[in-house]
Each structure stands twice: as C-alpha cells, then as structure tokens.
Design an enzyme around this catalytic site. Structure first.
Site, PDB file in Angstrom:
ATOM      1  N   GLU A 222       0.695  31.384  19.608  1.00  0.00           N
ATOM      2  CA  GLU A 222       2.045  30.882  19.352  1.00  0.00           C
ATOM      3  C   GLU A 222       2.866  31.039  20.631  1.00  0.00           C
ATOM      4  O   GLU A 222       2.924  32.128  21.207  1.00  0.00           O
ATOM      5  CB  GLU A 222       2.699  31.673  18.222  1.00  0.00           C
ATOM      6  CG  GLU A 222       4.188  31.415  18.044  1.00  0.00           C
ATOM      7  CD  GLU A 222       4.868  32.472  17.194  1.00  0.00           C
ATOM      8  OE1 GLU A 222       6.106  32.611  17.309  1.00  0.00           O
ATOM      9  OE2 GLU A 222       4.182  33.167  16.427  1.00  0.00           O
TER      10      GLU A 222
ATOM     11  N   THR B   1       9.787  30.725  17.183  1.00  0.00           N
ATOM     12  CA  THR B   1      11.243  30.864  17.234  1.00  0.00           C
ATOM     13  C   THR B   1      11.924  29.527  16.953  1.00  0.00           C
ATOM     14  O   THR B   1      12.859  29.123  17.644  1.00  0.00           O
ATOM     15  CB  THR B   1      11.722  31.459  18.583  1.00  0.00           C
ATOM     16  OG1 THR B   1      10.861  32.539  18.958  1.00  0.00           O
ATOM     17  CG2 THR B   1      13.138  32.006  18.453  1.00  0.00           C
TER      18      THR B   1
ATOM     19  N   LYS C 296       5.948  35.051   7.356  1.00  0.00           N
ATOM     20  CA  LYS C 296       5.989  35.957   8.499  1.00  0.00           C
ATOM     21  C   LYS C 296       6.857  37.161   8.159  1.00  0.00           C
ATOM     22  O   LYS C 296       8.036  37.004   7.838  1.00  0.00           O
ATOM     23  CB  LYS C 296       6.546  35.207   9.714  1.00  0.00           C
ATOM     24  CG  LYS C 296       6.900  36.083  10.906  1.00  0.00           C
ATOM     25  CD  LYS C 296       7.469  35.215  12.011  1.00  0.00           C
ATOM     26  CE  LYS C 296       8.061  36.040  13.132  1.00  0.00           C
ATOM     27  NZ  LYS C 296       8.557  35.189  14.235  1.00  0.00           N
TER      28      LYS C 296
END
Length: 233
Positions: free
Chosen positions: A56, A86, A146
């Site tokens: 990621e 993000t 997450k």
C-alpha cells in the site's frame, strides 16, 4: 448528492466480496508513506522479496501519487497489484484509480467514498476504531476493515471486537512492527500492516522470518508455504 436507492443496494451487494477468495493470503501488507518514487520502489522490492504480496502506498498529498505510480509499475513486472492508502476524499480515490491502484485504504469510514468505490468497482478498506463504526461498515456490506491506529488500540481491542463481530476480518495498521505483530495475529487480526521494517534489509529479513514462522500455524500454512519455501532466511 446522496446516493440513489440503486446505489445503496449495490453497496450491500458488492463490498463483502472485495477481499474474498484468498486476496490476503499473506498476513502482512507493506505500508509505504512519505517516500520518493525511487525509495518507495526500493522498499516495495524489499517487501516482495521478503514474501509480502500486497503493498500500500499512501497518497495523503498530491506529490505522493508519483510514488504510487512508480510502485504500481514495478509491481506489474512481478504480476502483483498495489493499493493506495490514506484515501480521505473522492478526489484522492479518483487519483488512485488513475494511477491503476487495485484497491484503496482509508484511516476512517466515509460512506461517500464507499459508494464511489462501489461505482468504480474498486475495492476499499475503511478504517474503524469503535464498535459503532464497525456496525456502520457492516451496514454497508463491508466485512474487511482496517483497525487503526492498531498500536494505540492494542491487540486486546481486536479480541474484544471479534466477540460480537466474528464475521469481520481486521487488517491492523499504524505503529506496527514485525517484532510485535504475532500478538495481533493471535488476537484474531487477519493481516498486519508493517512499514518501518522495510527501511532496511535487516528489517525486511525480520519480516521474512516472521512470515516463515507464521507458515507453521495451521490456519496459515496452506496460504504461505509456497511463497516462503523458495526464500533464503
């Protein structure tokens, strides 16, 4: 503009399949943040060589998209895919899609981003830190979430949340290291997100050893054995 009735229906039909079918076969994802394109590719290669499958690259600033693009290109040579992290706005989601990211990750849960991800058929992993957020995510059809920030929540948080939400799969990220990752997997986390370990060859070797030891666990052996048997320790 609020999503239409059709959009809300789709939100329930698609997300639960986004990360199914063994998408996260390896219990580690590499999270690369604030790096130049060159350094991001170097750390991604360390992660891949250590046996990590998914990387990621966070794009909290427009400048970071160049690093994502570079890692996506490097991954394509290995037949791998890369996620964009993000994601807090639909504009960032669009940038991630334009850079050919295969999935996106957010520090929080935003229904608008989930709806847009459904529209684009782009798998999205939202962040949660409370039972209420997990309930909201489940109402949107999301079963992979997450846990963020994992180092602050602690591994006992996951154990507590797996009680009322046994069908939810957690990816723990934020302040994680290979040295402490075992406790999180033991508490019920499915995947841990590691970052600083890939700054050096020594750190990457620690991740490789961690994955090799995890292959001995009954639930993980089938999915990690083939990746790790060819890797020198």
């Amino acid at each position: 503009m609020p999503p239409s009735e059709k959009d809300r229906t789709l939100t329930h039909d698609l997300p639960h399949t986004w990360f199914s079918g063994g998408f996260f076969q390896v219990p580690v994802i590499a999270v690369l943040r604030g790096l130049s394109p060159h350094e991001a590719v170097r750390r991604a290669n360390r992660a891949w060589d250590a046996g990590v499958e998914h990387v990621e690259v966070t794009i909290e600033t427009p400048e970071a998209v160049a690093a994502l693009t570079a890692v996506v290109s490097a991954a394509s040579e290995r037949g791998l895919t890369v996620g964009a992290g993000t994601i807090t706005t639909t504009a960032q989601l669009e940038a991630a899609a334009a850079a050919n990211a295969s999935f996106t990750v957010s520090p929080g849960l935003n229904e608008e981003i989930v709806a847009e991800s459904v529209r684009r058929s782009l798998p999205h992993l939202p962040g949660v830190a409370t039972a209420s957020e997990i309930l909201r995510a489940k109402a949107l059809g999301l079963t992979w979430l997450k846990a963020f920030p994992a180092s602050v929540l602690g591994h006992e948080w996951t154990k507590a949340m797996k009680g009322p939400f046994p069908d939810v799969n957690f990816v723990a990220t934020g302040g994680m290291q290979a040295a402490t990752a075992r406790a999180y997997l033991d508490s019920g986390v499915s995947v841990v997100g590691l970052s600083s370990d890939f700054a050096t060859d020594l750190g990457a070797s620690a991740v490789q050893r961690f994955l090799a030891s995890n292959a001995d666990r009954p639930a993980a052996a089938a999915s990690t054995h083939n990746l790790l048997t060819q890797l020198p320790l």
